[in-house]
Scaffold this active site. Structure first.
Site, PDB file in Angstrom:
ATOM      1  N   HIS A 127      -3.904  -5.033   0.519  1.00  0.00           N
ATOM      2  CA  HIS A 127      -3.426  -5.590   1.792  1.00  0.00           C
ATOM      3  C   HIS A 127      -3.547  -7.106   1.773  1.00  0.00           C
ATOM      4  O   HIS A 127      -4.628  -7.661   1.997  1.00  0.00           O
ATOM      5  CB  HIS A 127      -4.227  -5.003   2.962  1.00  0.00           C
ATOM      6  CG  HIS A 127      -3.885  -3.575   3.247  1.00  0.00           C
ATOM      7  ND1 HIS A 127      -2.838  -3.216   4.068  1.00  0.00           N
ATOM      8  CD2 HIS A 127      -4.434  -2.425   2.794  1.00  0.00           C
ATOM      9  CE1 HIS A 127      -2.765  -1.890   4.117  1.00  0.00           C
ATOM     10  NE2 HIS A 127      -3.720  -1.392   3.353  1.00  0.00           N
ATOM     11  N   GLU A 179      -2.419  -9.115   3.954  1.00  0.00           N
ATOM     12  CA  GLU A 179      -2.420  -9.660   5.316  1.00  0.00           C
ATOM     13  C   GLU A 179      -3.816  -9.830   5.898  1.00  0.00           C
ATOM     14  O   GLU A 179      -3.997 -10.528   6.907  1.00  0.00           O
ATOM     15  CB  GLU A 179      -1.578  -8.769   6.247  1.00  0.00           C
ATOM     16  CG  GLU A 179      -2.153  -7.397   6.521  1.00  0.00           C
ATOM     17  CD  GLU A 179      -1.775  -6.346   5.471  1.00  0.00           C
ATOM     18  OE1 GLU A 179      -1.926  -5.145   5.763  1.00  0.00           O
ATOM     19  OE2 GLU A 179      -1.354  -6.730   4.371  1.00  0.00           O
ATOM     20  N   CYS A 186       0.838  -1.204   0.000  1.00  0.00           N
ATOM     21  CA  CYS A 186       0.000   0.000   0.000  1.00  0.00           C
ATOM     22  C   CYS A 186       0.881   1.267   0.000  1.00  0.00           C
ATOM     23  O   CYS A 186       1.482   1.595  -1.001  1.00  0.00           O
ATOM     24  CB  CYS A 186      -0.976  -0.027   1.175  1.00  0.00           C
ATOM     25  SG  CYS A 186      -2.376   1.099   0.965  1.00  0.00           S
TER      26      CYS A 186
END
Length: 508
Positions: free
Chosen positions: A166, A168, A78
């Site tokens: 993202h 994660e 990001c």
């Protein structure tokens, strides 16, 4: 010990990146962008986190990447991806519309190491107000979405990648695989950081660090202090002195049960009944913050008196865990300072003690895995989080012995039924709250005017956010019936269906 270095630019997701990497049995560390440690051969790769800031801001977080970029595998996430584009000749602009939420990622270069074994299309999670509109020379697009042409790129002749989503978060369907491609495939990490290896290396380090010194540690009955105590016990045995203070605000029978569990583990533990002091000092107090301060002060006074009675103690053991360390390291560059509730009210300074924190590298779920690997009783390991001030902040208004007894009895019925029905282990935290109201009821042919209790159960991973648990109506009905029938003084039970935010997990 090989590791991945995560450079934090202030993103709310940074700890989640670390948790995902740890799940691969690879050790990683988070450091603020303006306090990056010197690199050595143990660092196998670097991740640049997201940020709430824009790279276009005059005061945007900046970092010197000369020792990293082109020399070590590097992944920008990001803000990290936008940073690598913006400050190396590309262009980042405000998105026509802010890009938040689900998007479909389309792989453009399936043979790229970061994209290995990924589906041609998969869902990813966007969370940014800027977007890369032009990439520098030598940057190659490897994935796009319908609205974001530069969803992922790689720099030619370098092991450097950038992604504008993202990986994660769970909403990114193949995000874990992408991180694994980077950490294991590209960085070559061996996935050898296991609970057993942590115990072995930590006990060895503690033996070298402490030698024949004595350590005092305050036990709470919670998993963090318990695992910390067992690690220290493995290293120094009887030179560890544990103190378990009963404030009179613990769960029913908890003081005796926990003491027995600790002694069964071979710990050198002393139980101190200080309930008269705590309840006496809380008499007439209704303000939640004042309650907390009184309980914190009393704990320090009791603990200090007990610790001073020990001869030759040089260290204070603490159950500090990694989120406490990370949250205390401000991105503006201030030094790491452990949060006050983990520093026992300044006792190390007052008593001239050094601090030892065996768990400061671990997340909560890792602490539990380490405890299991050492054979700790499951009842201690899987115990729900319990507030430091105990039942004092679950009794709204003034604290009295009568109210504590009522709430202890309600809480025991609640948790016993959750365990019996298999719901205890599905819930992150459950507890009962005694409300400062009375309501009209009827029992038999008599009118009653008695107390109301609220039951709370939430699901969470870290306590930062939480959602209420949908306990089946049949179980709630049984809970209400047993509590009202068995706990004298209660004639009404309600269930809290508020999430965090906006409601906190505890009521005070």
């Amino acid at each position: 010990m090989e590791k991945i270095l995560i450079i934090d630019f202030g993103s709310q997701y940074t700890q989640l990146i670390a948790r995902r990497i740890r799940e691969m049995q690879v050790y990683c560390e988070i450091h603020p962008f303006n306090n990056v440690p010197a690199l050595d051969s143990s660092v196998k790769g670097v991740v640049l986190s997201g940020s709430p800031r824009s790279v276009r801001d005059a005061e945007a977080p900046r970092i010197d990447l000369d020792a990293i970029k082109g020399k070590l595998p590097l992944l920008g996430v990001c803000y990290g991806a936008q940073y690598l584009a913006h400050f190396y000749g590309g262009k980042v602009e405000a998105s026509p519309s802010r890009e938040y939420g689900r998007a479909r990622m389309i792989v453009k270069c399936a043979n790229d190491p970061l994209m290995t074994s990924l589906s041609a299309e998969s869902q990813v999670w966007m969370s940014h107000g800027d977007t890369i509109t032009n990439i520098p020379e030598g940057y190659n697009i490897i994935a796009s979405t319908e609205d974001v042409p530069v969803a992922a790129y790689r720099i030619a002749q370098e092991q450097t990648w950038g992604i504008q989503f993202h990986p994660e978060v769970y909403h990114s369907e193949e995000g874990f695989k992408m991180l694994e491609n980077f950490v294991v495939g590209i960085c070559g990490c061996q996935q050898s950081w296991t609970p057993a290896s942590f115990v072995e290396s930590t006990v060895k380090e503690l033996k070298e660090k402490l030698g024949d010194d004595k350590v005092v540690l305050g036990l709470s009955g919670g998993v963090d202090s318990s695992v910390a105590a067992l690690l220290l016990h493995k290293a120094i045995g009887e030179n560890l002195y544990c103190i378990f203070v009963d404030s009179g605000l613990l769960r029913k029978d908890e003081f005796a049960e926990v003491i027995d569990s600790y002694r069964g583990m071979g710990l050198n533990v002393k139980g101190v009944d200080a309930s008269d002091k705590f309840l006496g000092d809380l008499a007439g107090v209704t303000d939640p913050e004042t309650k907390r301060k009184i309980i914190g002060r009393d704990f320090v006074e009791v603990f200090e008196a007990e610790a001073k009675a020990l001869q030759g103690v040089k260290w204070l053991g603490q159950g500090t865990i990694y989120p406490d360390v990370v949250e205390s390291a401000q991105v503006n560059g201030t030094a790491v300072v452990i949060k006050s509730h983990h520093n026992v009210g300044g006792l190390p300074e007052k008593m001239g003690l050094k601090v030892v924190e065996p768990l400061r590298l671990l997340f909560k779920d890792e602490v539990r895995r380490v405890g299991r690997s050492m054979g700790m009783p499951e009842r201690l390991i899987s115990r729900h989080p319990f507030p430091g001030p105990g039942l004092a902040i679950r009794i709204l208004g003034e604290i009295t012995r009568e109210k504590v007894e009522i709430l202890q009895n309600v809480d025991k019925i609640y948790l016993d039924i959750l365990r019996e029905t298999g719901w205890y282990d599905k819930i992150w935290q459950a507890g009962a709250i005694l409300l400062p109201v009375q309501s009209v009821g009827v029992m038999g042919d008599e009118r009653t005017y008695e107390r109301c209790v609220a039951l709370r159960a939430v699901q969470s991973t870290d306590g930062m956010t939480a959602d209420w648990v949908h306990i089946p109506y049949e179980i709630l009905a049984r809970l209400s019936n047993e509590i009202i029938n068995k706990v004298r003084g209660v004639n009404r039970v309600v269930y809290d269906i508020s999430s965090k935010p906006p409601a906190t997990i505890e009521w005070e």
